[in-house]
Design an enzyme around this catalytic site. Structure first.
Site, mmCIF file in Angstrom:
data_model
loop_
_atom_site.group_PDB
_atom_site.id
_atom_site.type_symbol
_atom_site.label_atom_id
_atom_site.label_comp_id
_atom_site.label_asym_id
_atom_site.label_seq_id
_atom_site.Cartn_x
_atom_site.Cartn_y
_atom_site.Cartn_z
ATOM 1 N N ASP A 22 0.842 -1.185 0.000
ATOM 2 C CA ASP A 22 0.000 0.000 0.000
ATOM 3 C C ASP A 22 0.878 1.236 0.000
ATOM 4 O O ASP A 22 2.094 1.155 0.122
ATOM 5 C CB ASP A 22 -0.985 -0.004 1.174
ATOM 6 N N ILE A 23 0.247 2.382 -0.164
ATOM 7 C CA ILE A 23 0.969 3.650 -0.157
ATOM 8 C C ILE A 23 0.917 4.185 1.266
ATOM 9 O O ILE A 23 -0.171 4.472 1.787
ATOM 10 C CB ILE A 23 0.338 4.652 -1.151
ATOM 11 N N GLU A 28 -5.733 2.536 -1.798
ATOM 12 C CA GLU A 28 -4.327 2.656 -2.186
ATOM 13 C C GLU A 28 -3.583 1.347 -1.976
ATOM 14 O O GLU A 28 -2.357 1.335 -1.858
ATOM 15 C CB GLU A 28 -3.659 3.816 -1.435
#
Length: 186
Positions: free
Chosen positions: A126-127, A169
């Site tokens: 994920d970000i 995300e």
């Protein structure tokens, strides 16, 4: 306008019928007269997406009405197949990132396990601090960030790997034909 009439009939047409319907350059007209026998429209959503051009036979026998009907059916089935492929892509692809959707990948993983193909590794990522990107710079910048990460993933995976947007995300990549040691390098 005359080309549109091909989409309305969805029929295979002879070169003579085609040339009566269209207004084309003398050079193209000459080429069609010399090399083309039939033109089969590929219709998607009542619009011409392409044409299949059939040249003349080797020898002197003419194409029969039965063959014309058969080729018309080939054109119709080709149109359906192309339309189905477009719909499949739309149903299995995240439109923003152009990665596969979570459901597609999880189903693919399940099917791989069922057939005994266990030579793959799944990466989840994920970000970090993505909420702060949206809060600070706005949702358009957040979308641009997600698209940028997705593009990097697409560039870095092999053609047989599958990347998906898991949600928000979060991303998942299935590295196929890969063991854990090789996956660590990725």
């Amino acid at each position: 306008d005359s080309i549109k009439s091909l989409a309305e009939t969805n029929d295979c047409v002879t070169k003579d019928d085609f040339l009566k319907r269209v207004n084309i350059s003398d050079e193209l007209n000459e080429y069609i007269n010399r090399h083309v026998e039939l033109i089969i429209p590929i219709i998607i959503n009542t619009k011409i997406a392409g044409i299949v051009v059939i040249g003349g036979r080797i020898g002197s026998s003419q194409i029969t009405k039965k063959e014309v009907n058969f080729l018309t059916q080939i054109g119709i089935y080709s149109s359906i197949a192309i339309q189905n492929a477009i719909l499949f892509d739309m149903a299995t692809m995240d439109m923003m990132t152009e990665l596969k959707i979570k459901h597609y990948l999880t189903k693919f993983i399940d099917e791989s396990i069922l057939v005994g193909d266990h030579r793959f590794v799944v990466l989840m990522m994920d970000i970090d601090d993505f909420k702060s990107v949206n809060d600070t710079y706005g949702h358009q910048t957040g979308d641009d960030t997600i698209i940028g990460v997705a593009n990097i993933i697409k560039e870095e995976i092999r053609s047989n790997d599958i990347a998906a947007r898991y949600g928000g995300e979060e991303f998942v990549v299935m590295l196929r034909d890969t063991n854990l040691e090789d996956a660590i390098v990725v």
